[in-house]
Design an enzyme around this catalytic site. Structure first.
Site, PDB file in Angstrom:
ATOM      1  N   CYS A 141     -10.508  -4.499   0.020  1.00 51.82           N
ATOM      2  CA  CYS A 141     -11.590  -3.510   0.062  1.00 51.82           C
ATOM      3  C   CYS A 141     -12.446  -3.649  -1.203  1.00 51.82           C
ATOM      4  O   CYS A 141     -12.102  -4.391  -2.138  1.00 51.82           O
ATOM      5  CB  CYS A 141     -11.017  -2.098   0.172  1.00 51.82           C
ATOM      6  SG  CYS A 141     -10.358  -1.452  -1.385  1.00 51.82           S
TER       7      CYS A 141
ATOM      8  N   CYS B 264      -4.206   0.692  -2.428  1.00 53.90           N
ATOM      9  CA  CYS B 264      -4.038  -0.530  -1.636  1.00 53.90           C
ATOM     10  C   CYS B 264      -2.995  -1.441  -2.269  1.00 53.90           C
ATOM     11  O   CYS B 264      -2.707  -1.353  -3.476  1.00 53.90           O
ATOM     12  CB  CYS B 264      -5.351  -1.304  -1.568  1.00 53.90           C
ATOM     13  SG  CYS B 264      -6.676  -0.463  -0.706  1.00 53.90           S
TER      14      CYS B 264
ATOM     15  N   ASN C  94       0.831  -1.210   0.000  1.00 53.63           N
ATOM     16  CA  ASN C  94       0.000   0.000   0.000  1.00 53.63           C
ATOM     17  C   ASN C  94       0.864   1.258   0.000  1.00 53.63           C
ATOM     18  O   ASN C  94       1.927   1.313   0.637  1.00 53.63           O
ATOM     19  CB  ASN C  94      -0.996   0.001   1.171  1.00 53.63           C
ATOM     20  CG  ASN C  94      -0.382  -0.178   2.526  1.00 53.63           C
ATOM     21  OD1 ASN C  94       0.605  -0.886   2.703  1.00 53.63           O
ATOM     22  ND2 ASN C  94      -0.962   0.455   3.529  1.00 53.63           N
ATOM     23  N   VAL C  95       0.406   2.263  -0.743  1.00 53.37           N
ATOM     24  CA  VAL C  95       1.107   3.543  -0.855  1.00 53.37           C
ATOM     25  C   VAL C  95       0.096   4.638  -0.535  1.00 53.37           C
ATOM     26  O   VAL C  95      -0.901   4.794  -1.244  1.00 53.37           O
ATOM     27  CB  VAL C  95       1.695   3.740  -2.276  1.00 53.37           C
ATOM     28  CG1 VAL C  95       2.379   5.097  -2.391  1.00 53.37           C
ATOM     29  CG2 VAL C  95       2.689   2.620  -2.609  1.00 53.37           C
ATOM     30  N   GLU C  96       0.369   5.357   0.565  1.00 51.69           N
ATOM     31  CA  GLU C  96      -0.584   6.365   1.027  1.00 51.69           C
ATOM     32  C   GLU C  96      -0.184   7.755   0.535  1.00 51.69           C
ATOM     33  O   GLU C  96       0.885   7.952  -0.057  1.00 51.69           O
ATOM     34  CB  GLU C  96      -0.670   6.304   2.558  1.00 51.69           C
ATOM     35  CG  GLU C  96      -1.173   4.938   3.013  1.00 51.69           C
ATOM     36  CD  GLU C  96      -1.435   4.831   4.502  1.00 51.69           C
ATOM     37  OE1 GLU C  96      -0.977   5.697   5.270  1.00 51.69           O
ATOM     38  OE2 GLU C  96      -2.124   3.857   4.893  1.00 51.69           O
TER      39      GLU C  96
ATOM     40  N   CYS D 107     -10.669  -2.929  -4.541  1.00 52.93           N
ATOM     41  CA  CYS D 107      -9.726  -4.003  -4.918  1.00 52.93           C
ATOM     42  C   CYS D 107     -10.484  -5.227  -5.402  1.00 52.93           C
ATOM     43  O   CYS D 107     -10.069  -5.886  -6.361  1.00 52.93           O
ATOM     44  CB  CYS D 107      -8.816  -4.345  -3.754  1.00 52.93           C
ATOM     45  SG  CYS D 107      -7.635  -3.022  -3.391  1.00 52.93           S
TER      46      CYS D 107
ATOM     47  N   GLU E 170      -3.238  -4.564  -3.014  1.00 53.70           N
ATOM     48  CA  GLU E 170      -3.765  -5.457  -4.051  1.00 53.70           C
ATOM     49  C   GLU E 170      -3.774  -4.771  -5.406  1.00 53.70           C
ATOM     50  O   GLU E 170      -3.358  -5.341  -6.419  1.00 53.70           O
ATOM     51  CB  GLU E 170      -5.196  -5.895  -3.706  1.00 53.70           C
ATOM     52  CG  GLU E 170      -5.328  -6.679  -2.417  1.00 53.70           C
ATOM     53  CD  GLU E 170      -5.545  -5.803  -1.184  1.00 53.70           C
ATOM     54  OE1 GLU E 170      -4.985  -4.693  -1.114  1.00 53.70           O
ATOM     55  OE2 GLU E 170      -6.287  -6.244  -0.284  1.00 53.70           O
TER      56      GLU E 170
HETATM   57  N1  THU Z   1      -5.247  -1.391   2.612  1.00 57.38           N
HETATM   58  C1  THU Z   1      -4.706  -2.234   1.689  1.00 57.38           C
HETATM   59  O1  THU Z   1      -3.629  -1.975   1.144  1.00 57.38           O
HETATM   60  N2  THU Z   1      -5.378  -3.364   1.396  1.00 57.38           N
HETATM   61  C2  THU Z   1      -6.497  -3.801   2.055  1.00 57.38           C
HETATM   62  O2  THU Z   1      -6.980  -4.881   1.761  1.00 57.38           O
HETATM   63  C3  THU Z   1      -7.092  -2.969   3.094  1.00 57.38           C
HETATM   64  C4  THU Z   1      -6.517  -1.614   3.245  1.00 57.38           C
HETATM   65  C5  THU Z   1      -4.477  -0.198   2.982  1.00 57.38           C
HETATM   66  C6  THU Z   1      -4.997   1.100   2.470  1.00 57.38           C
HETATM   67  C7  THU Z   1      -4.433   2.069   3.484  1.00 57.38           C
HETATM   68  O3  THU Z   1      -3.115   2.405   3.106  1.00 57.38           O
HETATM   69  C8  THU Z   1      -4.366   1.270   4.773  1.00 57.38           C
HETATM   70  O4  THU Z   1      -4.444  -0.091   4.388  1.00 57.38           O
HETATM   71  C9  THU Z   1      -5.475   1.575   5.769  1.00 57.38           C
HETATM   72  O5  THU Z   1      -6.706   1.496   5.159  1.00 57.38           O
END
Ligand code: THU
Length: 164
Positions: A107, A65, A54-56, A110, A67
């Site tokens: 989510c 996310c 994941n990259v915020e 995804c 995935e």
């Molecule tokens: N996130 C994912 O990368 N995959 C998931 O299946 C659930 C959520 C990440 C998104 C965000 O960076 C962090 O988790 C919190 O939601």
């Protein structure tokens, strides 16, 4: 619906390899905001493993996310047909927290992108969702996770020319 909890040690060697790759990818998470690290590993139909984390972003809606990051990574490398994906998530400093025993499931966005990949591959992708401590996992298919998914069929579009 098959949502039985499976112990890590009972997974097949290739399932373990995929989940281990997802766990390694989790270290690449860019997550200053949530402190939640997610790693995903896709298994291509020719048995390659391609990962994502994941990259915020300060503009929260721009976060991606693990995935979807893995799917985009795979696309850039020329892979669009997958058999399985493994997902693992872990909250920073959560060793003693109850969340370590909780599975991370994809989510809605995804699931939708994984559904598109399953339509392209004409294969009901397996989704392995592990607990943060990697001790257990639940395996379901994308059609179980997204029943009646919206896809190219509804739009009358034939995506077969995009299969690589
Ligand atoms: N996130 C994912 O990368 N995959 C998931 O299946 C659930 C959520 C990440 C998104 C965000 O960076 C962090 O988790 C919190 O939601």
């Amino acid at each position: 619906m098959n949502n039985k909890i499976i112990k890590y040690h009972t997974l097949s060697p290739s399932q373990k390899q995929l989940l281990d790759a997802a766990e390694n990818a989790l270290c690449q998470a860019y997550n200053p905001y949530s402190k939640f690290s997610v790693g995903a590993a896709l298994l291509t139909q020719n048995q390659e493993i391609i990962t994502g984390a994941n990259v915020e972003n300060a503009a929260y809606g721009s976060c991606i996310c693990a995935e979807r990051a893995a799917l985009v990574h795979a696309n850039a490398l020329g892979y669009r047909k997958f058999e399985a994906i493994a997902i693992i998530g872990r909250l920073e400093n959560s060793e003693a927290h109850e969340s370590v025993g909780t599975i991370t499931s994809p989510c809605g966005a995804c699931r939708q992108m994984l559904f598109e990949a399953s339509q392209l591959a004409e294969y009901d992708l397996e989704v392995m969702m592990a607990t943060g401590d990697k001790s257990e996992a639940v395996i379901m298919t994308i059609s179980e996770l997204l029943p009646y998914g919206f896809g190219p069929g509804q739009l009358g579009v034939d995506i077969r020319a995009f299969r690589t």
